[in-house]
Design a protein around this motif. Structure first.
Motif, PDB file in Angstrom:
ATOM      1  N   LEU A 265      60.906  38.156  86.581  1.00 22.72           N
ATOM      2  CA  LEU A 265      61.827  37.439  87.449  1.00 22.72           C
ATOM      3  C   LEU A 265      62.703  38.462  88.170  1.00 22.72           C
ATOM      4  CD1 LEU A 265      63.265  34.930  88.579  1.00 22.72           C
ATOM      5  CD2 LEU A 265      64.691  34.922  86.504  1.00 22.72           C
ATOM      6  N   VAL A 266      62.691  38.423  89.496  1.00 27.53           N
ATOM      7  CA  VAL A 266      63.482  39.333  90.327  1.00 27.53           C
ATOM      8  C   VAL A 266      64.523  38.509  91.083  1.00 27.53           C
ATOM      9  CG1 VAL A 266      63.433  40.909  92.306  1.00 27.53           C
ATOM     10  CG2 VAL A 266      61.614  40.998  90.582  1.00 27.53           C
ATOM     11  N   VAL A 267      65.768  38.954  91.035  1.00 30.62           N
ATOM     12  CA  VAL A 267      66.843  38.307  91.775  1.00 30.62           C
ATOM     13  C   VAL A 267      67.409  39.307  92.772  1.00 30.62           C
ATOM     14  CG1 VAL A 267      69.043  37.085  91.648  1.00 30.62           C
ATOM     15  CG2 VAL A 267      67.391  36.868  89.770  1.00 30.62           C
ATOM     16  N   LEU A 268      67.342  38.978  94.051  1.00 32.34           N
ATOM     17  CA  LEU A 268      67.913  39.810  95.107  1.00 32.34           C
ATOM     18  C   LEU A 268      69.217  39.187  95.565  1.00 32.34           C
ATOM     19  CD1 LEU A 268      64.780  40.581  97.333  1.00 32.34           C
ATOM     20  CD2 LEU A 268      65.720  41.947  95.469  1.00 32.34           C
ATOM     21  N   GLY A 269      70.285  39.955  95.503  1.00 38.61           N
ATOM     22  CA  GLY A 269      71.586  39.454  95.918  1.00 38.61           C
ATOM     23  C   GLY A 269      72.686  40.137  95.139  1.00 38.61           C
ATOM     24  N   GLU A 270      73.877  40.085  95.683  1.00 34.86           N
ATOM     25  CA  GLU A 270      75.022  40.719  95.050  1.00 34.86           C
ATOM     26  C   GLU A 270      76.160  39.720  94.984  1.00 34.86           C
ATOM     27  OE1 GLU A 270      76.107  42.735  92.724  1.00 34.86           O
ATOM     28  OE2 GLU A 270      74.845  44.240  93.685  1.00 34.86           O
ATOM     29  N   GLY A 271      77.148  39.973  94.132  1.00 33.80           N
ATOM     30  CA  GLY A 271      78.287  39.075  94.014  1.00 33.80           C
ATOM     31  C   GLY A 271      79.132  39.414  92.807  1.00 33.80           C
ATOM     32  N   GLU A 297      68.731  44.539 102.497  1.00 33.88           N
ATOM     33  CA  GLU A 297      68.850  44.113 103.887  1.00 33.88           C
ATOM     34  C   GLU A 297      67.579  43.420 104.367  1.00 33.88           C
ATOM     35  OE1 GLU A 297      68.227  44.237 108.043  1.00 33.88           O
ATOM     36  OE2 GLU A 297      67.344  45.797 106.758  1.00 33.88           O
ATOM     37  N   ASN A 298      66.445  43.784 103.785  1.00 39.04           N
ATOM     38  CA  ASN A 298      65.179  43.144 104.146  1.00 39.04           C
ATOM     39  C   ASN A 298      64.491  42.602 102.892  1.00 39.04           C
ATOM     40  OD1 ASN A 298      62.768  42.282 105.206  1.00 39.04           O
ATOM     41  ND2 ASN A 298      61.978  44.301 105.701  1.00 39.04           N
ATOM     42  N   PRO A 299      64.736  41.328 102.566  1.00 40.91           N
ATOM     43  CA  PRO A 299      64.108  40.749 101.373  1.00 40.91           C
ATOM     44  C   PRO A 299      62.690  40.232 101.613  1.00 40.91           C
ATOM     45  CG  PRO A 299      65.532  39.123 102.391  1.00 40.91           C
ATOM     46  CD  PRO A 299      65.661  40.390 103.226  1.00 40.91           C
ATOM     47  N   TYR A 300      62.214  40.298 102.869  1.00 40.02           N
ATOM     48  CA  TYR A 300      60.985  39.580 103.219  1.00 40.02           C
ATOM     49  C   TYR A 300      59.711  40.165 102.618  1.00 40.02           C
ATOM     50  CZ  TYR A 300      64.469  37.670 106.298  1.00 40.02           C
ATOM     51  OH  TYR A 300      65.615  37.114 106.767  1.00 40.02           O
ATOM     52  N   PRO A 301      59.571  41.489 102.434  1.00 43.31           N
ATOM     53  CA  PRO A 301      58.393  41.959 101.701  1.00 43.31           C
ATOM     54  C   PRO A 301      58.364  41.431 100.261  1.00 43.31           C
ATOM     55  CG  PRO A 301      59.376  43.764 102.942  1.00 43.31           C
ATOM     56  CD  PRO A 301      60.338  42.619 103.009  1.00 43.31           C
ATOM     57  N   TRP A 302      59.533  41.323  99.634  1.00 40.76           N
ATOM     58  CA  TRP A 302      59.609  40.750  98.291  1.00 40.76           C
ATOM     59  C   TRP A 302      59.177  39.289  98.320  1.00 40.76           C
ATOM     60  CZ3 TRP A 302      60.836  43.764  94.099  1.00 40.76           C
ATOM     61  CH2 TRP A 302      61.418  45.016  94.368  1.00 40.76           C
ATOM     62  N   MET A 303      59.638  38.561  99.329  1.00 35.19           N
ATOM     63  CA  MET A 303      59.269  37.154  99.444  1.00 35.19           C
ATOM     64  C   MET A 303      57.771  37.000  99.678  1.00 35.19           C
ATOM     65  SD  MET A 303      62.601  35.988 101.700  1.00 35.19           S
ATOM     66  CE  MET A 303      62.054  34.331 102.041  1.00 35.19           C
TER      67      MET A 303
END
Length: 406
Positions: A265-271, A297-303
């Motif tokens: 499980l990979v979570v992209l994001g900060e907070g 900045e570019n999550p789309y390859p991960w998606m």
């Protein structure tokens, strides 16, 4: 107000205003809106006013179209130091009180004075996060439009005093743009004075741009292992006041106990809840299976390479990441929160919807998507139709109509 009332001066001058320009969903919506408006109307000149400069936090700044004229209202570092500190999660009750008592009045004075000076130069004001109502000069003959991005009902339940104040402010705008139909229905029901002002305009996403960015090279050190062995992806801000990564972690841990072949499980994001979530991951013994990789900045390859996407949230407006997931052909599980996921996922035809906070249902839905071939085929059959609903060309025309450009 019609286009005849604008002083065009060759091009219609449209001023977008946002309270701060960070890395969230509203900020990406603003970027797409600016790009789509400029691409579809040669008669518009766009200005962007950022109320508060967040030094070092404006990760999307370089992505702004070069023809957009950018202004800050408050960029003095001494006035923003505690706002930046709080954004980093370094809160202090005494400092917060001092900031509110002494610095906030100065900020408010500067915001109002500097904004109204810029307002004199434009034809249209578009308040992208519904926070400029206290600084707009309503006597000026500008067309005033506000965008609202969250569930009216949830905001009223969670922050009643704030939401009532915002709703009264929205009363002054010529139009209030809701980004989903469900949201517009909520607004009209809860605040009847908005009924004739509300218009729904979906956030448009450019599929061609998305596909290009999804093919970019990823340099993260874990990319090779994760992309080869498989992963489930969530793209969320780590802020549990709105998101619900806690339930996602619990659901994954539950599913992991049932299956030895579960993807990572990979979570992209900060907070500011990152440490809290990492502690939970460690407590569940999942530190080698769940990875909080921070903002990218570019999550789309991960998606593109994810086996499935999961969106776990308590409330939304119209979560752009779900639209982007559909455009990349992804199988999706989402909480059925107000508002947006049900509308985007065609009432569950283009993705699986589960109740908010239901860990067992979330775990079961993830397992079903990973293993049920018939379910996968049914979902994919509905995705292509839903993608067309959110193409920018279908939605930017509604804004152009309001601006008198069509």
């Amino acid at each position: 107000m019609t286009s005849d009332q604008f002083s065009l001066r060759g091009k219609q001058r449209v001023l977008f205003v946002i309270s701060r320009f960070l890395d969230g969903g509203i900020d990406t919506v603003l970027l797409e809106l600016l790009n789509n408006l400029l691409r579809n109307s040669p008669h518009v000149h766009c200005m962007l006013v950022i109320a508060n400069k967040m030094a070092g936090k404006e990760v999307f700044f370089d992505k702004l179209p070069p023809e957009v004229e950018v202004h800050y209202l408050v960029d003095e570092r001494w006035l923003q130091w505690y706002k930046v500190r709080k954004l980093e999660g370094r809160r202090n009750r005494v400092l917060s009180l001092l900031d509110e008592m002494f610095l906030n009045p100065i900020r408010q004075h500067l915001l109002k004075r500097r904004f109204r000076r810029l307002q004199q130069e434009v034809d249209v004001v578009i308040d992208i996060d519904s926070r400029a109502h206290s600084i707009i000069d309503w006597t000026q003959l500008t067309l005033n439009i506000a965008y609202f991005h969250f569930s009216f009902q949830h905001m009223l339940d969670a922050h009643p005093h704030y939401m009532r104040r915002v709703a009264k402010g929205l009363k002054n705008y010529d139009y209030v743009v809701s980004i989903s139909k469900e949201m517009a229905e909520e607004g009209a029901r809860l605040f009847p004075w908005l009924q004739d002002k509300l218009v729904t305009i979906y956030n448009g996403v450019r599929k061609d741009h998305l596909l290009l960015r999804a093919d970019e090279v990823v340099s993260h050190p874990l990319w090779y292992r994760l992309s080869r062995q498989g992963f489930i992806l969530a793209v969320e801000r780590l802020e549990e006041s709105q998101k619900d990564i806690t339930s996602l972690i619990e659901a994954y841990a539950l599913l992991s106990a049932r299956s030895a072949q579960l993807p990572y499980l990979v979570v992209l994001g900060e907070g500011h809840d990152r440490d809290l979530l990492q502690t939970l991951i460690n407590q569940r013994g999942m530190s080698q299976r769940i990875f909080l990789l921070g903002f990218t900045e570019n999550p789309y390859p991960w998606m593109k390479h994810a086996q499935m996407m999961v969106h776990s949230s308590k409330f939304e407006g119209l979560p752009t990441v779900l639209i982007e997931g559909l455009m990349l052909g992804k199988l999706i599980v989402s909480t059925d929160c107000p508002t947006g996921p049900r509308e985007i996922l065609a009432n569950g035809k283009a993705g699986v919807l589960v109740p908010v906070g239901d860990v067992e249902a979330l775990a079961q839905a993830m397992q079903d998507i990973l293993t049920d071939v018939a379910l996968q085929e049914r979902l994919r059959a509905s995705i292509s139709y839903q993608v067309d609903v959110f193409r920018p060309q279908k939605n930017i025309v509604k804004l152009l109509d309001i601006l008198g450009e069509n």
